[in-house]
Design a protein around this motif. Structure first.
Motif, short mmCIF file in Angstrom:
data_model
loop_
_atom_site.label_atom_id
_atom_site.label_comp_id
_atom_site.label_asym_id
_atom_site.label_seq_id
_atom_site.Cartn_x
_atom_site.Cartn_y
_atom_site.Cartn_z
N ASP A 108 -28.78 5.79 41.72
CA ASP A 108 -30.13 5.45 41.26
C ASP A 108 -30.47 3.98 41.53
OD1 ASP A 108 -30.54 8.03 40.22
OD2 ASP A 108 -29.60 7.47 38.32
N VAL A 109 -29.53 3.11 41.21
CA VAL A 109 -29.73 1.67 41.37
C VAL A 109 -28.36 1.03 41.54
CG1 VAL A 109 -29.72 1.14 38.90
CG2 VAL A 109 -30.97 -0.35 40.45
N THR A 110 -28.29 -0.02 42.35
CA THR A 110 -27.01 -0.67 42.60
C THR A 110 -27.20 -2.14 42.94
OG1 THR A 110 -24.96 -0.63 43.90
CG2 THR A 110 -26.97 -0.03 45.05
N LYS A 111 -26.18 -2.94 42.66
CA LYS A 111 -26.17 -4.34 43.05
C LYS A 111 -24.74 -4.77 43.24
CE LYS A 111 -27.74 -8.60 43.57
NZ LYS A 111 -26.74 -9.05 44.55
N LEU A 115 -19.57 -5.04 41.41
CA LEU A 115 -20.47 -3.93 41.73
C LEU A 115 -20.96 -3.33 40.42
CD1 LEU A 115 -21.70 -1.65 43.55
CD2 LEU A 115 -19.48 -0.51 43.38
N VAL A 116 -22.27 -3.22 40.31
CA VAL A 116 -22.86 -2.48 39.19
C VAL A 116 -23.74 -1.40 39.79
CG1 VAL A 116 -22.77 -4.41 37.56
CG2 VAL A 116 -24.82 -4.04 38.93
N MET A 117 -23.76 -0.24 39.17
CA MET A 117 -24.64 0.82 39.66
C MET A 117 -24.81 1.91 38.61
SD MET A 117 -22.53 2.81 42.58
CE MET A 117 -20.91 3.46 42.31
N LYS A 118 -25.93 2.58 38.73
CA LYS A 118 -26.17 3.78 37.94
C LYS A 118 -26.21 4.93 38.92
CE LYS A 118 -29.27 6.05 34.72
NZ LYS A 118 -30.63 6.07 34.17
N THR A 119 -25.42 5.94 38.63
CA THR A 119 -25.28 7.08 39.53
C THR A 119 -25.25 8.36 38.69
OG1 THR A 119 -23.91 7.99 41.31
CG2 THR A 119 -22.75 6.88 39.52
N ILE A 174 -22.93 11.77 38.19
CA ILE A 174 -21.66 12.42 38.50
C ILE A 174 -21.54 13.64 37.59
CG2 ILE A 174 -19.14 12.16 38.54
CD1 ILE A 174 -19.60 9.15 38.99
N THR A 175 -21.24 14.76 38.18
CA THR A 175 -21.17 16.05 37.47
C THR A 175 -22.41 16.29 36.61
OG1 THR A 175 -19.90 15.23 35.57
CG2 THR A 175 -18.62 16.05 37.47
N GLY A 176 -23.55 15.91 37.16
CA GLY A 176 -24.82 16.15 36.48
C GLY A 176 -25.15 15.20 35.35
N LYS A 177 -24.33 14.17 35.15
CA LYS A 177 -24.55 13.23 34.06
C LYS A 177 -24.76 11.81 34.60
CE LYS A 177 -21.81 15.75 30.73
NZ LYS A 177 -20.69 16.53 31.20
N PRO A 178 -25.67 11.04 33.97
CA PRO A 178 -25.84 9.65 34.39
C PRO A 178 -24.62 8.82 34.00
CG PRO A 178 -27.17 10.11 32.45
CD PRO A 178 -26.54 11.41 32.87
N VAL A 179 -24.19 7.97 34.93
CA VAL A 179 -23.03 7.12 34.70
C VAL A 179 -23.38 5.71 35.19
CG1 VAL A 179 -20.62 6.66 35.34
CG2 VAL A 179 -21.40 9.02 35.03
N VAL A 180 -23.13 4.73 34.36
CA VAL A 180 -23.28 3.33 34.77
C VAL A 180 -21.88 2.76 34.97
CG1 VAL A 180 -24.06 1.03 34.12
CG2 VAL A 180 -25.47 3.03 33.58
N MET A 181 -21.66 2.21 36.16
CA MET A 181 -20.37 1.57 36.46
C MET A 181 -20.58 0.07 36.57
SD MET A 181 -18.50 3.84 39.36
CE MET A 181 -18.46 5.62 39.27
N VAL A 182 -19.67 -0.67 35.97
CA VAL A 182 -19.65 -2.13 36.09
C VAL A 182 -18.24 -2.49 36.50
CG1 VAL A 182 -19.95 -4.34 34.91
CG2 VAL A 182 -21.42 -2.39 34.29
N LEU A 183 -18.07 -2.89 37.74
CA LEU A 183 -16.76 -3.23 38.30
C LEU A 183 -16.77 -4.72 38.61
CD1 LEU A 183 -16.55 -0.17 40.69
CD2 LEU A 183 -15.52 -0.39 38.43
N MET A 184 -15.84 -5.45 38.02
CA MET A 184 -15.84 -6.91 38.13
C MET A 184 -14.52 -7.42 38.68
SD MET A 184 -17.66 -7.56 34.44
CE MET A 184 -18.21 -9.23 34.72
#
Length: 136
Positions: free
Chosen positions: A75-78, A89-93, A95-105
């Motif tokens: 949906d959105v990434t930076k 890396l941050v992003m909203k995606t 996965i398996t039909g559910k929204p997931v926000v990842m914040v990888l630092m």
């Protein structure tokens, strides 16, 4: 402050100052808010674009290679990099039909954050415990 980002301090709008500070929880709030804006979603997930600067075309390429992977629904990434923060890396995606926000630092290598995102995705897709985590 309006987003409830109580542990962040930004001294410039570019994100390039080593004095900028945030937490994964605050960045997750920011990503969630950014995903509400169609223009941000479109620009952050466009794989590449050529724009005429003066008389010359200039090509811009998204630094998150996952936006070019059809297996990802982003949906959105930076992405970002500073000596102080490492590769992030941050992003909203979805996965398996559910929204997931990842914040990888603070990823070490230039592709480590992408590999980490793929590993998190595989874990969410295959782990029984992931259902509980991803629904929060």
């Amino acid at each position: 402050q309006a987003l409830g980002m109580t542990h962040s301090r930004f001294v410039d709008g570019t994100g390039l100052s080593g004095e900028n500070r945030s937490t994964p929880a605050d960045l997750a709030r920011m990503v969630g808010a950014a995903s509400q804006y169609a223009t941000i979603r479109a620009y952050s997930t466009t794989p590449q674009s050529t724009i005429k600067v003066g008389r010359y075309p200039t090509q811009y390429r998204n630094t998150n290679p996952l936006v070019r992977n059809p297996q990802w629904d982003i949906d959105v990434t930076k992405t970002g990099y500073l000596n102080e923060a490492g590769r992030c890396l941050v992003m909203k995606t979805t996965i398996t039909g559910k929204p997931v926000v990842m914040v990888l630092m603070n990823s070490v290598g230039s592709l480590t954050r992408v590999g980490d995102a793929n590993r998190v995705r595989r874990w969410l897709e295959t782990s029984p415990q992931a259902t509980q985590v991803s629904s929060r």
